[in-house]
Design a protein around this motif. Sequence first.
Motif, mmCIF file in Angstrom:
data_model
loop_
_atom_site.group_PDB
_atom_site.id
_atom_site.type_symbol
_atom_site.label_atom_id
_atom_site.label_comp_id
_atom_site.label_asym_id
_atom_site.label_seq_id
_atom_site.Cartn_x
_atom_site.Cartn_y
_atom_site.Cartn_z
ATOM 1 N N VAL A 53 0.829 -1.197 0.000
ATOM 2 C CA VAL A 53 0.000 0.000 0.000
ATOM 3 C C VAL A 53 0.868 1.254 0.000
ATOM 4 C CG1 VAL A 53 -1.654 1.339 1.374
ATOM 5 C CG2 VAL A 53 -1.982 -1.126 1.057
ATOM 6 N N CYS A 54 1.887 1.291 0.860
ATOM 7 C CA CYS A 54 2.772 2.460 0.911
ATOM 8 C C CYS A 54 3.481 2.655 -0.425
ATOM 9 C CB CYS A 54 3.786 2.305 2.038
ATOM 10 S SG CYS A 54 3.085 2.481 3.699
ATOM 11 N N GLY A 55 3.939 1.559 -1.032
ATOM 12 C CA GLY A 55 4.613 1.660 -2.313
ATOM 13 C C GLY A 55 3.702 2.183 -3.393
ATOM 14 N N ARG A 56 2.477 1.690 -3.437
ATOM 15 C CA ARG A 56 1.517 2.141 -4.435
ATOM 16 C C ARG A 56 1.225 3.634 -4.286
ATOM 17 N NH1 ARG A 56 -0.120 0.027 -9.331
ATOM 18 N NH2 ARG A 56 -2.230 0.746 -9.845
ATOM 19 N N LEU A 57 1.220 4.117 -3.047
ATOM 20 C CA LEU A 57 0.932 5.520 -2.764
ATOM 21 C C LEU A 57 2.159 6.416 -2.834
ATOM 22 C CD1 LEU A 57 -1.502 5.062 0.260
ATOM 23 C CD2 LEU A 57 -2.114 5.652 -2.090
ATOM 24 N N GLY A 58 3.338 5.819 -2.964
ATOM 25 C CA GLY A 58 4.562 6.616 -2.922
ATOM 26 C C GLY A 58 4.826 7.187 -1.547
ATOM 27 N N ALA A 59 4.345 6.513 -0.517
ATOM 28 C CA ALA A 59 4.481 6.987 0.855
ATOM 29 C C ALA A 59 5.742 6.428 1.501
ATOM 30 C CB ALA A 59 3.256 6.561 1.678
ATOM 31 N N PRO A 60 6.272 7.103 2.512
ATOM 32 C CA PRO A 60 7.411 6.554 3.249
ATOM 33 C C PRO A 60 7.088 5.194 3.853
ATOM 34 C CG PRO A 60 7.063 8.863 3.826
ATOM 35 C CD PRO A 60 5.878 8.434 3.009
ATOM 36 N N ALA A 61 8.113 4.390 4.024
ATOM 37 C CA ALA A 61 7.912 3.045 4.562
ATOM 38 C C ALA A 61 7.474 3.097 6.023
ATOM 39 C CB ALA A 61 9.202 2.240 4.436
ATOM 40 N N LEU A 62 6.604 2.159 6.383
ATOM 41 C CA LEU A 62 6.158 1.970 7.755
ATOM 42 C C LEU A 62 6.634 0.592 8.202
ATOM 43 C CD1 LEU A 62 2.486 3.266 7.393
ATOM 44 C CD2 LEU A 62 4.428 4.524 8.336
ATOM 45 N N GLU A 63 7.368 0.552 9.289
ATOM 46 C CA GLU A 63 7.917 -0.713 9.787
ATOM 47 C C GLU A 63 7.108 -1.184 10.981
ATOM 48 O OE1 GLU A 63 12.009 -2.536 11.779
ATOM 49 O OE2 GLU A 63 11.914 -0.423 11.181
ATOM 50 N N LEU A 64 6.495 -2.347 10.855
ATOM 51 C CA LEU A 64 5.742 -2.922 11.963
ATOM 52 C C LEU A 64 6.702 -3.580 12.939
ATOM 53 C CD1 LEU A 64 2.808 -4.597 9.979
ATOM 54 C CD2 LEU A 64 3.025 -2.240 10.783
ATOM 55 N N VAL A 65 6.618 -3.202 14.198
ATOM 56 C CA VAL A 65 7.541 -3.719 15.203
ATOM 57 C C VAL A 65 6.748 -4.324 16.352
ATOM 58 C CG1 VAL A 65 9.357 -2.067 14.615
ATOM 59 C CG2 VAL A 65 7.692 -1.491 16.382
ATOM 60 N N ARG A 66 7.403 -5.231 17.060
ATOM 61 C CA ARG A 66 6.755 -5.922 18.179
ATOM 62 C C ARG A 66 6.858 -5.154 19.491
ATOM 63 N NH1 ARG A 66 5.481 -11.193 16.893
ATOM 64 N NH2 ARG A 66 6.337 -11.992 14.939
ATOM 65 N N SER A 67 7.489 -4.019 19.472
ATOM 66 C CA SER A 67 7.617 -3.225 20.688
ATOM 67 C C SER A 67 6.250 -2.710 21.126
ATOM 68 C CB SER A 67 8.546 -2.026 20.455
ATOM 69 O OG SER A 67 9.808 -2.443 20.027
ATOM 70 N N PRO A 68 6.026 -2.582 22.415
ATOM 71 C CA PRO A 68 4.774 -1.966 22.869
ATOM 72 C C PRO A 68 4.729 -0.499 22.449
ATOM 73 C CG PRO A 68 6.275 -2.310 24.719
ATOM 74 C CD PRO A 68 6.887 -3.009 23.543
ATOM 75 N N GLU A 69 3.533 0.009 22.284
ATOM 76 C CA GLU A 69 3.364 1.391 21.828
ATOM 77 C C GLU A 69 4.087 2.384 22.733
ATOM 78 O OE1 GLU A 69 -0.423 4.100 22.023
ATOM 79 O OE2 GLU A 69 -0.606 2.754 20.292
ATOM 80 N N SER A 70 4.143 2.069 24.026
ATOM 81 C CA SER A 70 4.783 2.990 24.970
ATOM 82 C C SER A 70 6.278 3.157 24.711
ATOM 83 C CB SER A 70 4.552 2.502 26.410
ATOM 84 O OG SER A 70 5.062 1.188 26.578
ATOM 85 N N ASP A 71 6.889 2.200 23.979
ATOM 86 C CA ASP A 71 8.316 2.303 23.676
ATOM 87 C C ASP A 71 8.591 3.141 22.434
ATOM 88 O OD1 ASP A 71 8.821 0.712 25.831
ATOM 89 O OD2 ASP A 71 9.250 -1.108 24.679
ATOM 90 N N LEU A 72 7.556 3.533 21.708
ATOM 91 C CA LEU A 72 7.723 4.292 20.481
ATOM 92 C C LEU A 72 7.608 5.789 20.755
ATOM 93 C CD1 LEU A 72 5.508 2.151 18.089
ATOM 94 C CD2 LEU A 72 7.986 1.998 18.435
ATOM 95 N N ASP A 73 8.098 6.583 19.798
ATOM 96 C CA ASP A 73 7.909 8.026 19.935
ATOM 97 C C ASP A 73 6.443 8.361 19.655
ATOM 98 O OD1 ASP A 73 7.460 8.354 17.134
ATOM 99 O OD2 ASP A 73 9.604 8.524 16.778
ATOM 100 N N PRO A 74 5.998 9.571 19.982
ATOM 101 C CA PRO A 74 4.572 9.903 19.811
ATOM 102 C C PRO A 74 4.100 9.792 18.370
ATOM 103 C CG PRO A 74 5.647 11.511 21.239
ATOM 104 C CD PRO A 74 6.740 10.662 20.660
#
Length: 397
Positions: A53-74
């Motif tokens: 989907v990101c490639g079709r839209l020309g959007a930046p890549a989104l990496e799915l990670v197993r970290s809990p949401e609280s470990d990510l930036d806002p």
Amino acid sequence: MLNGQARTAVAELAAAVLSLRPMIDRLDAPVRVAVPGGARGAVRGLQTIVDRVCGRLGAPALELVRSPESDLDPFGAAAGRRLGLADSGAALAVLSSDDLPDVDRVVDEAVSADFDSFCEQRTVRGPDGVGVRAYAAGDPDAPAVVIASACGMPARLAEVWIRRLARDHRVLTWESRGLFCGCEDFAGATGVPAQADDLIAVMDAFELDQAHVMGLCGGAVIAITAAAAHPDRISSLSLWHGDFELGDQARKTEHQRNLQALMTMATRAKVSAAGVHAVLCRSIAASTPPELAHLVLYPYASPDLLFRYCLLNGAIMETDVRPELSAVVQPTLVVTSEDDTTAHPDGSRYVAAALPDARLHVVPHGDHISLFQGPPDLIDTASRFMAEKSDVNPSHR
């Protein structure tokens, strides 16, 4: 061929990525987003579809990670919530390579229905040569309304309002100078007069001699300034949960006082902006509804962007509008709520009383964040007020 559930899931994913573009285009790729708990066993399949989907839209890549949401930036946390994979992940994870051409077709359909396709877009230059991205929707011959939205926010934050009003109006808006198109080397003016000049330049670009102007939050200050300077161009006004500087004539909320202090600190030097960046990001993310966080966080996406945002919005927050109020002779609707903890309702009450021809409309609940969710009763209030004014009809050049 995709079944109905898979088609809906792909369409929602594509719409989510499109809505994320303003923010994720400003972040370092790939943007890390958390995998919902129920989908952890299907990360590979989900990642394949997200990449497609990101490639079709020309959007930046989104990496799915197993970290809990609280470990990510806002930003990653907001992006993950907007993707909604907790609900759609199961339908997406089971798609195979044979389904990818159908995925592409659904993504293309989502693009055609998206806000950016709904609106005509132009780069409009103000008197000082600075370009802003302007948006137009609706019948060019319909009564005209210009939305002066909250400073620094993507135009699609007002999407609900734009789509609804465009049924019966020609609707224009624009994105703040120095924060969107051509902002990397921005060296233009940041004061309220320059921002009000952008409003008039947008009207000129779309050949409108007159329009109703809606000022949302800080946009209410820009609307007042433009109306006072150009009474022949602005036929009527509505000011929604305005963030007004009125000296000692009206109280401010704790949010207003704290934000103004942080913006003053951030504009002392870029090093200060970098220092308050993390504090502001987490504070704004925590106080914003999840369905809007990915848009509201846009001007906080980098210290440089934050610096320019603080210059622009800081100018709005510190501009005392009292000297201009007597010059705003246009019929004006002033809207606030009893419990607005973002922009104190005292400011709207004072402005309504000081304007020569104003009507105050106070609802029980709401603030400028809930306003952008497009409550039907408020959209109806705006439409009724504009319909009452016979001079709202635009005079086209």
